[in-house]
Design a protein around this motif. Structure first.
Motif, PDB file in Angstrom:
ATOM      1  N   SER A  67     -96.541-118.493 -42.136  1.00 29.86           N
ATOM      2  CA  SER A  67     -97.074-117.980 -43.323  1.00 29.86           C
ATOM      3  C   SER A  67     -97.161-116.471 -43.451  1.00 29.86           C
ATOM      4  O   SER A  67     -97.239-116.036 -44.716  1.00 29.86           O
ATOM      5  CB  SER A  67     -98.636-118.586 -43.579  1.00 29.86           C
ATOM      6  OG  SER A  67     -99.459-117.924 -42.523  1.00 29.86           O
ATOM      7  N   THR A  68     -97.005-115.758 -42.585  1.00 24.82           N
ATOM      8  CA  THR A  68     -97.180-114.246 -42.496  1.00 24.82           C
ATOM      9  C   THR A  68     -95.786-113.657 -42.721  1.00 24.82           C
ATOM     10  O   THR A  68     -95.643-112.591 -43.307  1.00 24.82           O
ATOM     11  CB  THR A  68     -97.836-113.650 -41.763  1.00 24.82           C
ATOM     12  OG1 THR A  68     -97.177-114.233 -40.575  1.00 24.82           O
ATOM     13  CG2 THR A  68     -99.267-114.059 -41.746  1.00 24.82           C
ATOM     14  N   ILE A  69     -94.613-114.588 -42.661  1.00 27.07           N
ATOM     15  CA  ILE A  69     -93.399-113.799 -42.361  1.00 27.07           C
ATOM     16  C   ILE A  69     -92.773-113.310 -43.927  1.00 27.07           C
ATOM     17  O   ILE A  69     -92.581-112.291 -44.163  1.00 27.07           O
ATOM     18  CB  ILE A  69     -92.392-114.772 -42.060  1.00 27.07           C
ATOM     19  CG1 ILE A  69     -92.513-115.125 -40.444  1.00 27.07           C
ATOM     20  CG2 ILE A  69     -90.767-114.512 -42.137  1.00 27.07           C
ATOM     21  CD1 ILE A  69     -91.523-116.087 -39.774  1.00 27.07           C
ATOM     22  N   VAL A  70     -92.990-114.233 -44.974  1.00 30.61           N
ATOM     23  CA  VAL A  70     -92.694-113.796 -46.187  1.00 30.61           C
ATOM     24  C   VAL A  70     -93.379-112.700 -46.805  1.00 30.61           C
ATOM     25  O   VAL A  70     -92.934-111.803 -47.153  1.00 30.61           O
ATOM     26  CB  VAL A  70     -92.435-114.978 -47.172  1.00 30.61           C
ATOM     27  CG1 VAL A  70     -92.244-114.586 -48.789  1.00 30.61           C
ATOM     28  CG2 VAL A  70     -91.405-115.887 -46.644  1.00 30.61           C
ATOM     29  N   PRO A  71     -94.969-112.390 -46.682  1.00 29.43           N
ATOM     30  CA  PRO A  71     -95.573-111.492 -47.513  1.00 29.43           C
ATOM     31  C   PRO A  71     -95.223-110.395 -46.309  1.00 29.43           C
ATOM     32  O   PRO A  71     -95.389-109.332 -47.121  1.00 29.43           O
ATOM     33  CB  PRO A  71     -96.914-112.044 -47.221  1.00 29.43           C
ATOM     34  CG  PRO A  71     -96.891-113.616 -47.050  1.00 29.43           C
ATOM     35  CD  PRO A  71     -95.652-113.961 -46.275  1.00 29.43           C
ATOM     36  N   GLY A  72     -94.972-110.391 -45.207  1.00 34.79           N
ATOM     37  CA  GLY A  72     -94.727-109.268 -44.528  1.00 34.79           C
ATOM     38  C   GLY A  72     -93.486-108.629 -44.817  1.00 34.79           C
ATOM     39  O   GLY A  72     -93.151-107.476 -44.820  1.00 34.79           O
ATOM     40  N   LEU A  73     -92.538-109.432 -45.150  1.00 29.68           N
ATOM     41  CA  LEU A  73     -91.190-108.873 -45.559  1.00 29.68           C
ATOM     42  C   LEU A  73     -91.215-108.434 -46.897  1.00 29.68           C
ATOM     43  O   LEU A  73     -90.386-107.390 -47.289  1.00 29.68           O
ATOM     44  CB  LEU A  73     -90.075-110.051 -45.339  1.00 29.68           C
ATOM     45  CG  LEU A  73     -89.839-110.462 -44.137  1.00 29.68           C
ATOM     46  CD1 LEU A  73     -88.583-111.621 -44.014  1.00 29.68           C
ATOM     47  CD2 LEU A  73     -89.166-109.357 -43.078  1.00 29.68           C
ATOM     48  N   VAL A  74     -92.007-108.730 -47.871  1.00 29.80           N
ATOM     49  CA  VAL A  74     -92.118-108.610 -49.106  1.00 29.80           C
ATOM     50  C   VAL A  74     -92.719-107.078 -48.965  1.00 29.80           C
ATOM     51  O   VAL A  74     -92.193-106.061 -49.870  1.00 29.80           O
ATOM     52  CB  VAL A  74     -93.209-109.336 -49.947  1.00 29.80           C
ATOM     53  CG1 VAL A  74     -93.589-108.672 -51.331  1.00 29.80           C
ATOM     54  CG2 VAL A  74     -92.413-110.760 -50.218  1.00 29.80           C
ATOM     55  N   LEU A  75     -93.591-106.851 -48.303  1.00 32.92           N
ATOM     56  CA  LEU A  75     -94.276-105.414 -47.994  1.00 32.92           C
ATOM     57  C   LEU A  75     -93.270-104.579 -47.656  1.00 32.92           C
ATOM     58  O   LEU A  75     -93.222-103.563 -47.845  1.00 32.92           O
ATOM     59  CB  LEU A  75     -95.338-105.439 -46.968  1.00 32.92           C
ATOM     60  CG  LEU A  75     -96.737-105.613 -47.392  1.00 32.92           C
ATOM     61  CD1 LEU A  75     -97.778-105.620 -46.328  1.00 32.92           C
ATOM     62  CD2 LEU A  75     -97.202-104.732 -48.764  1.00 32.92           C
TER      63      LEU A  75
END
Length: 456
Positions: free
Chosen positions: A186-194
């Motif tokens: 769940s944190t991979i996409v938000p992290g890559l967006v950042l």
């Protein structure tokens, strides 16, 4: 007297808030407040003597029967080994070679290193200080604007807090009752967006004003074979190590503890390959790992003592009633809790926040219903966990008390002032807030991969 008896839990929180500013270690404050109010409750006949004997049992059930905590020493060992063995420096040089034609290449390289060194990002001070020692002098020598260079380093040093297999994700998964594999996903996409937002800002700023990030001029030349070997040793192997730790948990091939052991063994192997292994280096790494592990577990024990007494006095019910008394709906309560966690991040580390605040907020979090908005109660829990992770990361960067900023100042050359650091962090905080807003508005950023993984 009746007012005191009915509000012992509230006075506990007030006492904790005041004593946190006393300068005493957080763990000692937690234990002192918990046992102190336990004695007050005993004197008022509200906390029976047998309840004191239940505290060791609660500590054992929290730590001894938990599959998350045994992974902590190995993850800490892995992160410290990657930082102290010179692997981080080789990563920086390798990325500079690969990204030499990209505007603001060193800022972009530092960001990528922050992603790769995610396992050590539970120690925000260590991550920021290491990146500052590695990259900041070189960036300043090559003409980077001080505020731009320090902003990129502070952002990279805290970026790994939300990227798997960062230590914080283990604690959040445990406290919020979600599977660690889903927490990772769940944190991979938000992290890559950042990451994309950071890189976009660095590149765009360098294109608009080349003076803030002058391009690289001379770098050592290598043949194609030499370059391939160098990339494999300096970049591919560390990335492969992180992928093994992350992938083994997500695929269900290993428990968190087993995957952390693989990471620790892999870090030793990388030290052997880059010829940085020595008994002296291992002694330093093991000693630092032991000290950090003791700190984490001491705080965990202290938080268990505090939360046990707090809940015995009905503190969880009190918090739920107070928030409901504000007249807010689910959205209002969620944003209020995020704001409280955000402010706490100015003053205390994420470990204390996760182990103190989240148990207090647990009944409120369980009462929130975002199933219709996100898709299901399980996905809603993951979405909230990602918001809390992003929130904790942002709080470390926010002036005037953001922890990462003071660690950066301590590691920066004397020519870099705190004002330079504050100026550089403003656009980074704006990007962070944009990232949180995107996850709030588009919960699919946090739930897409878990849904994809669960689809047969």
């Amino acid at each position: 007297m009746d007012f005191l008896i009915d509000n012992l839990a509230l006075f506990m929180v007030l006492a904790l808030a005041l004593l946190l500013f006393s300068g005493y270690p957080v763990a000692l404050v937690l234990i002192g407040v918990g046992l102190g109010f336990g004695l007050i409750g005993y004197a008022l006949e509200q906390f029976p003597l047998v309840a004191f004997f239940n505290i060791p049992l609660r500590i054992y059930s929290t730590l001894g029967e938990n599959l998350i905590y045994p992974a902590v020493p190995m993850l800490l060992f892995m992160g410290i080994a990657l930082e102290r063995s010179g692997i981080g420096r080789e990563l920086l040089v390798c990325l500079q070679v690969l990204l030499r034609r990209v505007p603001a290449s060193q800022a972009v390289a530092v960001t990528v290193i922050g992603v790769i060194l995610a396992p050590s990002a539970g120690l925000v001070g260590a991550s920021v200080a290491t990146l500052a020692y590695l990259a900041l002098p070189t960036m300043l020598e090559r003409g980077y604007k001080k505020s731009f260079a320090t902003g990129s380093i502070a952002a990279a040093g805290t970026l790994g807090l939300i990227l798997p297999p960062a230590i914080m994700l283990y604690f959040l998964a445990d406290e919020l009752g979600v599977f660690i594999s889903q927490m990772f996903l769940s944190t991979i996409v938000p992290g890559l967006v950042l990451v994309a937002l950071y890189v976009g800002y660095y590149v765009g700023a360098a294109i608009l004003d080349p003076r803030i990030a002058p391009p690289l001029t001379a770098l050592p030349t290598r043949s194609a074979l030499q370059l391939t070997i160098y990339i494999v040793r300096s970049l591919a192997l560390p990335v492969l190590l992180i992928a093994m730790v992350l992938g083994s948990v997500i695929a269900g091939l290993a428990t968190p503890t087993q995957s952390a052991c693989v990471g620790a063994a892999g870090a030793i192997l990388l030290m052997l390959l880059n010829r940085s292994f020595s008994l002296r280096a291992m002694h330093g790494i093991v000693e630092s790992t032991a000290l950090m592990t003791a700190m984490v577990f001491f705080i965990a024990v202290a938080a268990t003592v505090f939360s046990y007494v707090f809940r015995y006095f009905g503190g969880d019910t009190l918090v739920l009633e107070l928030l409901r008394g504000l007249g807010f709906g689910d959205w209002g309560m969620l944003l209020t809790m995020l704001a409280i966690i955000f402010v706490l991040g100015f003053f205390i580390d994420w470990i204390e926040i996760a182990l103190i605040t989240l148990p207090i907020f647990e009944p409120v979090l369980k009462a929130l219903d975002f199933s219709a908005y996100v898709g299901s109660p399980e996905l809603a829990s993951l979405w909230i966990a990602v918001l809390i992770a992003l929130n904790l990361q942002t709080s470390f960067l926010t002036p005037p008390f953001g922890f990462a900023l003071f660690f950066l100042k301590g590691a920066a050359p004397p020519s870099v002032s705190l004002r330079d650091i504050y100026r550089g962090i403003v656009p980074i905080v704006v990007i962070q807030l944009v990232g949180i807003a995107l996850v709030l508005v588009l919960p699919g950023l946090a739930t897409w991969l878990p849904i994809l993984a669960a689809t047969p």
